[in-house]
Design an enzyme around this catalytic site. Structure first.
Site, PDB file in Angstrom:
ATOM      1  N   PHE A 132       4.777 -15.265  -7.584  1.00  0.00           N
ATOM      2  CA  PHE A 132       4.506 -15.628  -6.212  1.00  0.00           C
ATOM      3  C   PHE A 132       5.497 -14.428  -5.125  1.00  0.00           C
ATOM      4  O   PHE A 132       6.929 -14.204  -6.145  1.00  0.00           O
ATOM      5  CB  PHE A 132       4.632 -17.040  -5.794  1.00  0.00           C
ATOM      6  CG  PHE A 132       3.880 -17.303  -5.340  1.00  0.00           C
ATOM      7  CD1 PHE A 132       2.384 -17.319  -5.610  1.00  0.00           C
ATOM      8  CD2 PHE A 132       3.995 -17.929  -3.378  1.00  0.00           C
ATOM      9  CE1 PHE A 132       1.200 -17.879  -4.671  1.00  0.00           C
ATOM     10  CE2 PHE A 132       2.128 -18.427  -2.776  1.00  0.00           C
ATOM     11  CZ  PHE A 132       1.620 -18.715  -3.656  1.00  0.00           C
ATOM     12  N   GLN A 254       6.076 -15.305  10.636  1.00  0.00           N
ATOM     13  CA  GLN A 254       5.684 -14.948   9.680  1.00  0.00           C
ATOM     14  C   GLN A 254       4.150 -14.420   9.603  1.00  0.00           C
ATOM     15  O   GLN A 254       3.548 -15.201  10.205  1.00  0.00           O
ATOM     16  CB  GLN A 254       6.014 -15.920   8.450  1.00  0.00           C
ATOM     17  CG  GLN A 254       5.573 -14.962   6.868  1.00  0.00           C
ATOM     18  CD  GLN A 254       5.321 -15.397   5.560  1.00  0.00           C
ATOM     19  OE1 GLN A 254       4.634 -16.349   4.797  1.00  0.00           O
ATOM     20  NE2 GLN A 254       7.506 -15.636   4.773  1.00  0.00           N
ATOM     21  N   HIS A 256       0.870 -13.677   7.243  1.00  0.00           N
ATOM     22  CA  HIS A 256       0.650 -13.514   5.619  1.00  0.00           C
ATOM     23  C   HIS A 256      -0.121 -12.209   5.789  1.00  0.00           C
ATOM     24  O   HIS A 256      -1.210 -12.045   6.441  1.00  0.00           O
ATOM     25  CB  HIS A 256       0.044 -14.454   5.240  1.00  0.00           C
ATOM     26  CG  HIS A 256      -0.358 -14.799   4.153  1.00  0.00           C
ATOM     27  ND1 HIS A 256      -1.221 -13.759   3.159  1.00  0.00           N
ATOM     28  CD2 HIS A 256       0.105 -15.593   3.220  1.00  0.00           C
ATOM     29  CE1 HIS A 256      -1.129 -14.251   1.561  1.00  0.00           C
ATOM     30  NE2 HIS A 256      -0.168 -15.438   1.781  1.00  0.00           N
ATOM     31  N   LEU A 266      -6.728 -17.038   5.621  1.00  0.00           N
ATOM     32  CA  LEU A 266      -6.453 -16.949   4.227  1.00  0.00           C
ATOM     33  C   LEU A 266      -6.940 -16.583   2.665  1.00  0.00           C
ATOM     34  O   LEU A 266      -7.286 -18.010   2.337  1.00  0.00           O
ATOM     35  CB  LEU A 266      -4.903 -18.204   4.128  1.00  0.00           C
ATOM     36  CG  LEU A 266      -3.798 -17.747   3.301  1.00  0.00           C
ATOM     37  CD1 LEU A 266      -3.361 -16.617   3.938  1.00  0.00           C
ATOM     38  CD2 LEU A 266      -3.017 -19.337   2.833  1.00  0.00           C
ATOM     39  N   GLU A 269      -1.753 -16.405  -1.822  1.00  0.00           N
ATOM     40  CA  GLU A 269      -1.144 -14.986  -2.455  1.00  0.00           C
ATOM     41  C   GLU A 269      -1.319 -14.329  -3.266  1.00  0.00           C
ATOM     42  O   GLU A 269      -1.665 -13.748  -4.015  1.00  0.00           O
ATOM     43  CB  GLU A 269       0.042 -15.243  -1.974  1.00  0.00           C
ATOM     44  CG  GLU A 269       1.070 -14.149  -2.398  1.00  0.00           C
ATOM     45  CD  GLU A 269       2.897 -13.961  -1.837  1.00  0.00           C
ATOM     46  OE1 GLU A 269       3.807 -15.000  -2.809  1.00  0.00           O
ATOM     47  OE2 GLU A 269       2.465 -14.429  -0.405  1.00  0.00           O
ATOM     48  N   ARG A 300       6.429 -11.300   1.753  1.00  0.00           N
ATOM     49  CA  ARG A 300       5.326 -11.540   2.890  1.00  0.00           C
ATOM     50  C   ARG A 300       5.306 -10.701   3.967  1.00  0.00           C
ATOM     51  O   ARG A 300       4.787  -9.535   4.710  1.00  0.00           O
ATOM     52  CB  ARG A 300       4.770 -12.455   3.966  1.00  0.00           C
ATOM     53  CG  ARG A 300       4.228 -13.647   2.458  1.00  0.00           C
ATOM     54  CD  ARG A 300       3.877 -14.997   2.808  1.00  0.00           C
ATOM     55  NE  ARG A 300       3.662 -15.175   1.905  1.00  0.00           N
ATOM     56  CZ  ARG A 300       2.964 -16.576   1.565  1.00  0.00           C
ATOM     57  NH1 ARG A 300       3.492 -17.751   2.409  1.00  0.00           N
ATOM     58  NH2 ARG A 300       2.663 -17.210   0.708  1.00  0.00           N
ATOM     59  N   HIS A 373       0.820 -17.538  10.291  1.00  0.00           N
ATOM     60  CA  HIS A 373       1.088 -17.937   8.877  1.00  0.00           C
ATOM     61  C   HIS A 373       1.500 -19.302   9.292  1.00  0.00           C
ATOM     62  O   HIS A 373       1.787 -20.127   8.567  1.00  0.00           O
ATOM     63  CB  HIS A 373       1.075 -17.246   8.266  1.00  0.00           C
ATOM     64  CG  HIS A 373       0.680 -17.919   6.763  1.00  0.00           C
ATOM     65  ND1 HIS A 373      -0.324 -18.694   6.197  1.00  0.00           N
ATOM     66  CD2 HIS A 373       1.954 -17.818   5.473  1.00  0.00           C
ATOM     67  CE1 HIS A 373      -0.622 -19.219   4.820  1.00  0.00           C
ATOM     68  NE2 HIS A 373       1.596 -19.484   4.590  1.00  0.00           N
ATOM     69  N   ARG A 417      10.059 -16.897   5.560  1.00  0.00           N
ATOM     70  CA  ARG A 417       9.643 -17.326   3.885  1.00  0.00           C
ATOM     71  C   ARG A 417       9.004 -16.706   3.049  1.00  0.00           C
ATOM     72  O   ARG A 417       8.219 -16.361   2.750  1.00  0.00           O
ATOM     73  CB  ARG A 417       9.016 -19.206   5.248  1.00  0.00           C
ATOM     74  CG  ARG A 417       8.772 -19.922   3.812  1.00  0.00           C
ATOM     75  CD  ARG A 417       7.876 -20.947   4.286  1.00  0.00           C
ATOM     76  NE  ARG A 417       6.190 -19.831   5.004  1.00  0.00           N
ATOM     77  CZ  ARG A 417       5.639 -20.099   3.717  1.00  0.00           C
ATOM     78  NH1 ARG A 417       5.644 -20.651   2.206  1.00  0.00           N
ATOM     79  NH2 ARG A 417       4.029 -19.951   4.326  1.00  0.00           N
ATOM     80  N   SER A 422       7.668 -23.618   1.895  1.00  0.00           N
ATOM     81  CA  SER A 422       6.860 -23.811   2.446  1.00  0.00           C
ATOM     82  C   SER A 422       6.189 -25.672   1.886  1.00  0.00           C
ATOM     83  O   SER A 422       6.864 -26.380   2.762  1.00  0.00           O
ATOM     84  CB  SER A 422       5.588 -23.812   4.153  1.00  0.00           C
ATOM     85  OG  SER A 422       4.327 -23.515   2.625  1.00  0.00           O
TER      86      SER A 422
END
Length: 642
Positions: A132, A254, A256, A266, A269, A300, A373, A417, A422
């Protein structure tokens, strides 16, 4: 379900039934303190209030994974996760909290597995992990596999498991209730409970509690292009602002990088972790130019700004759904992933692309653009979930008030983040908040002592209910009656409804605050929000009953959103630097000398300080921003490069 009878006093109420709220409930029910109370014949009174049926909470949409240094694929250390979290947050992370996050992450994931979460597995049966963005080995070296996953539906797995466990423990839910007001004592130092609307009956209730936990999620609907559920309207943060308490680091939102072009939905990722590549209009894999070591799996905010740079350089593409529209997207190329493997580990991504873009990601490139996001900031809390205010020198706890999840800010995310952190934050710190509440309940259970500490608290609570009821009746003036009074046409009234206002707010925030901003754009946005606030003040519902009246709660949600937008924009204007997700083109560099600190934003209503008696929010208020130092424990600020 709804409670058959609202109790005179609860030991605890939890507002929100996503991962953080459900983990808070389970943290209480599984605690030693609750076990001991039950052994003594004392049954603690706990109620979870949710404006949704719990299984519709936004947690269920999380796709990619939950971060933990399990080391199931390759050796890993919690210290590496700790460092990555600090670096990812651009050193605005409180390191004492981040250390807890990283140290306790493996046990958090293992406890989820023991509760019933069906993680994907390695060949030898261990929990599977994938790469990630921003997660590395050896303190910022090469990327590594740290995100535990369940195909690309980890949020659904976690949410359903937590809800089932709550049902097992007998947790009481008030579903489709809307918490409209947070009620504090006259001195503002204690939380007395909330005022809530049962949307089924239209009845307003005073829900008194010794402990209130806010777990209402984020505020993605502030932006039109968002990966968030339409229900994420910043309610918890709005309640706190309305009560003249502070919110922390609200300027950091943030984006994404891979929202499906025309929808913002979404695309996880995980699609890049499994081999997907971002390409510009020339077909170039451009991320190597912006993050040479991490490429498409950089943090991100880095990837989102790279996409904007490609678009502004004329190398963007149009969404195939709108070929004559703006060239504000880039391509996500997943054709290099084996089709069978893609269907096995990215089923939701495949389904989303097929359903909403009409494409086959095994053969077609997909247009993507940054989508709002996650809100890194929120209600300031300690590592035990205790809400506090900052007076410029020290923290002051608000007795009986706690928060967890995306609506809170324990400051483990700082200015940006990392993916997978999260769900970890919500589950870990939600549990810790519940455990802390359980310890407090054990000292003085409501069943034994049902009296408020101060008799005047009853008066304060009743006044809050009366004020909300009066405001609700005013909003329920039928549209035709309002038109007759004001001489306005039905068409005009319908065109200027609350849903149109929310859409206008989203478009305004997309234009002026998405990914990049400057003083002029922030100022323009503040003027736009002020105009929308005036528009909202004249709105009424189109039916004259509160029962099943979604327009009524939408007006309250819009009020929260406008308050939060004002706070967010004011904090953004006050921070004269770029850090993490906040990129100010007029202050392009990070400024640790002046701004290595958290913004603490609050409304001080006009008139007497501390007067929070305006039912629909602080319409006329001074917005103040103060600064709280970051907790630096192990790592001083360094360069943030990928």
């Amino acid at each position: 379900m709804s409670p058959k009878n609202v109790q005179d006093m609860y030991d605890a109420i939890i507002i929100g039934a996503g991962a953080a709220g459900l983990c808070a409930a389970l943290g209480m029910y599984r605690s030693e303190e609750f076990t001991q109370l039950k052994d003594q014949g004392v049954e603690p009174r706990v109620l979870v209030i949710s404006k949704l049926q719990p299984l519709r909470s936004h947690t269920g949409s999380a796709e990619g994974g939950i971060a933990a240094s399990l080391g199931n694929i390759e050796p890993d250390e919690w210290q590496w996760h700790y460092y990555d979290t600090i670096k990812g947050g651009d050193w605005l992370v409180d390191q004492d909290a981040a250390k807890i996050l990283a140290q306790d992450a493996p046990m958090t994931v293992i406890n989820l597995e023991r509760s019933g979460v069906a993680f994907s597995r390695t060949g030898d049966g261990h929990i599977a992990q994938r790469r990630f963005g921003g997660h590395t080995k050896n303190f910022g070296m090469e990327p590594m596999e740290r995100a535990a996953y369940a195909a690309d539906r980890i949020g659904h797995q976690i949410l359903t498991t937590l809800w089932q466990q709550c049902i097992h423990y007998g947790v009481e839910f008030a579903e489709e209730w809307y918490a409209s007001d947070l009620v504090l004592s006259e001195d503002g130092e204690r939380c007395l409970g909330v005022v809530a609307l049962d949307t089924h009956s239209g009845a307003t209730h005073a829900v008194r509690a010794k402990h209130t936990v806010l777990a209402t999620g984020g505020a993605g609907r502030l932006f039109h292009t968002t990966s968030n559920s339409w229900d994420l309207t910043g309610d918890g943060m709005g309640l706190v602002l309305r009560a003249s308490l502070q919110i922390e680091d609200s300027e950091f939102v943030q984006f994404h990088p891979t929202g499906l072009g025309h929808t913002g939905i979404l695309l996880s990722e995980a699609s890049r972790a499994e081999g997907g590549t971002l390409r510009n209009a020339l077909g170039e894999a451009f991320m190597v130019n912006y993050a040479p070591d991490h490429g498409d799996l950089a943090a991100r905010d880095v990837v989102s700004r790279a996409i904007r740079a490609e678009v502004e350089a004329g190398r963007g593409v149009a969404d195939p759904k709108d070929p004559d529209g703006p060239h504000d997207c880039v391509w996500l190329d997943m054709t290099g992933i084996d089709p069978d493997h893609m269907h096995a580990v990215l089923p939701q991504v495949v389904e989303t692309v097929e359903m909403y873009a009409g494409l086959d990601p095994t053969r077609d490139w997909v247009a993507v653009k940054p989508t709002a996001h996650y809100t890194m900031g929120g209600i300031p809390v300690t590592t035990e979930g205790q809400v506090y205010t900052w007076d410029g020198e020290r923290r002051h706890d608000i007795a009986g008030l706690f928060a967890a999840g995306e609506c809170s800010c324990v400051s483990v995310h700082g200015a940006n983040r990392l993916g997978g952190n999260s769900l970890l934050d919500a589950c870990l710190f939600g549990t810790r908040a519940g455990q802390q509440v359980a310890r407090s309940i054990a000292e003085d259970p409501a069943q034994i002592n049902e009296e408020f500490a101060d008799p005047s608290d009853d008066t304060v609570m009743d006044a809050a209910v009366d004020l909300r009821t009066a405001h609700m009746k005013d909003l329920l003036v039928a549209a035709d009656a309002k038109e007759a009074e004001d001489g306005e046409s039905e068409t005009s009234d319908i065109e200027h409804n609350v849903y149109g206002l929310m859409s206008d707010l989203g478009a305004l925030m997309d234009r002026d605050m998405a990914v990049l901003c400057d003083e002029q754009s922030i100022t323009d946005a503040l003027h736009g929000v002020a105009a929308l606030r005036e528009q909202l003040a004249g709105m009424r519902t189109h039916m004259d009953t509160a029962a099943f009246n979604q327009e009524l709660t939408a007006i309250w949600e819009a009020s929260h959103m406008l308050d939060l937008a004002t706070a967010m924009l004011t904090a953004s204007l006050a921070r004269h630097e770029s850090r993490g997700s906040l990129k100010r083109t007029d202050y392009p560099d990070r400024n640790d000398d002046e701004f290595l600190c958290h913004s603490m934003t609050r409304f001080v209503p006009a008139g007497k300080p501390g007067d929070d008696t305006v039912a629909d929010g602080p319409q006329e208020a001074q917005v103040t921003v103060s600064w709280q130092p970051v907790h630096i424990v192990d790592y001083g600020p360094g360069a943030r490069a990928y």
